[in-house]
Design a protein around this motif. Structure first.
Motif, PDB file in Angstrom:
ATOM      1  N   THR A 132       1.042  10.464   0.679  1.00 49.75           N
ATOM      2  CA  THR A 132       0.439   9.654   1.428  1.00 49.75           C
ATOM      3  C   THR A 132       0.912   9.855   3.173  1.00 49.75           C
ATOM      4  N   THR A 163      -9.497  -5.332  -5.725  1.00 56.23           N
ATOM      5  CA  THR A 163      -9.024  -6.610  -4.809  1.00 56.23           C
ATOM      6  C   THR A 163      -9.762  -7.787  -5.201  1.00 56.23           C
ATOM      7  N   ARG A 197       0.847  -1.375  -0.098  1.00 56.69           N
ATOM      8  CA  ARG A 197      -0.096   0.154  -0.085  1.00 56.69           C
ATOM      9  C   ARG A 197       0.654   1.257  -0.005  1.00 56.69           C
ATOM     10  N   LEU A 215      -1.514  -8.965  -1.505  1.00 55.54           N
ATOM     11  CA  LEU A 215      -1.618  -7.951  -0.070  1.00 55.54           C
ATOM     12  C   LEU A 215      -1.724  -8.724   1.229  1.00 55.54           C
ATOM     13  N   THR A 252      -0.829   2.082  -5.522  1.00 53.11           N
ATOM     14  CA  THR A 252      -2.294   2.545  -5.262  1.00 53.11           C
ATOM     15  C   THR A 252      -2.999   1.180  -5.683  1.00 53.11           C
ATOM     16  N   ILE A 253      -3.860   0.760  -4.912  1.00 49.89           N
ATOM     17  CA  ILE A 253      -4.547  -0.419  -4.914  1.00 49.89           C
ATOM     18  C   ILE A 253      -5.916  -0.118  -5.546  1.00 49.89           C
ATOM     19  N   ALA A 301      -2.982  -3.316  -9.060  1.00 47.61           N
ATOM     20  CA  ALA A 301      -2.143  -2.005  -8.350  1.00 47.61           C
ATOM     21  C   ALA A 301      -1.530  -1.260  -9.483  1.00 47.61           C
TER      22      ALA A 301
END
Length: 159
Positions: free
Chosen positions: A141, A30, A22, A114, A26-27, A130
């Protein structure tokens, strides 16, 4: 007074996390996938001896493969132990695989593991679609996280 029983959440036991994922990516989406493991590998995974840090997934011949994930050999496994860095097949639905094929064709999109957890006694992998972050995105971030932490600390002291 009548008490109402709360619904129990399904038992999920996190065995391994990819903490850097993370931070570095940038996810976007999922997926939950099963992992094809041997007997000694699942015993080692249940003991928490798995490293997802440098791992990634790749779609080949209509199948999704988990690569570069280290599962330590099981100590009591002797001759049944396999290569710790071998590629492992991920179990997804056909429509999910087709969707992943389409999204990974785009430049800069990758599949990142993840976390690995147990769900009803079966090992599952949370796979993230991602996009890599630039260094300035990472700094942003971190800055936002620090601001949120400071705000929570101030609000906690107000009460």
């Amino acid at each position: 007074m009548i008490s109402v029983a709360k619904k129990k959440k399904p038992a999920t036991n996190v065995l391994a996390r990819n903490k850097k994922a993370r931070h570095d990516y940038t996810i976007l989406e999922t997926y939950e996938a099963g992992i094809v493991l041997t007997g000694t590998e699942i015993k080692s995974v249940r003991a928490g001896r798995m490293n997802l840090k440098d791992g990634f997934a790749r779609v080949r011949n209509g199948e999704v493969w988990l690569e570069n994930v280290h599962i330590s050999p099981y100590e009591q496994g002797n001759q049944f132990n396999v290569d710790p860095l071998r590629n492992r097949k991920l179990l997804l639905k056909k429509r999910e695989i087709k969707k992943l094929i389409g999204t990974t064709q785009n430049a800069g999109i990758t599949l990142v593991p993840l976390r690995v957890y147990l769900k009803h006694g079966v090992a599952k992998l949370l796979l993230g679609v991602a996009r890599g972050k630039h260094s300035y995105d990472k700094r942003e971030t971190i800055k936002r996280r620090d601001q949120d932490r400071e705000l929570r600390r101030v609000m906690k002291n107000r009460w």
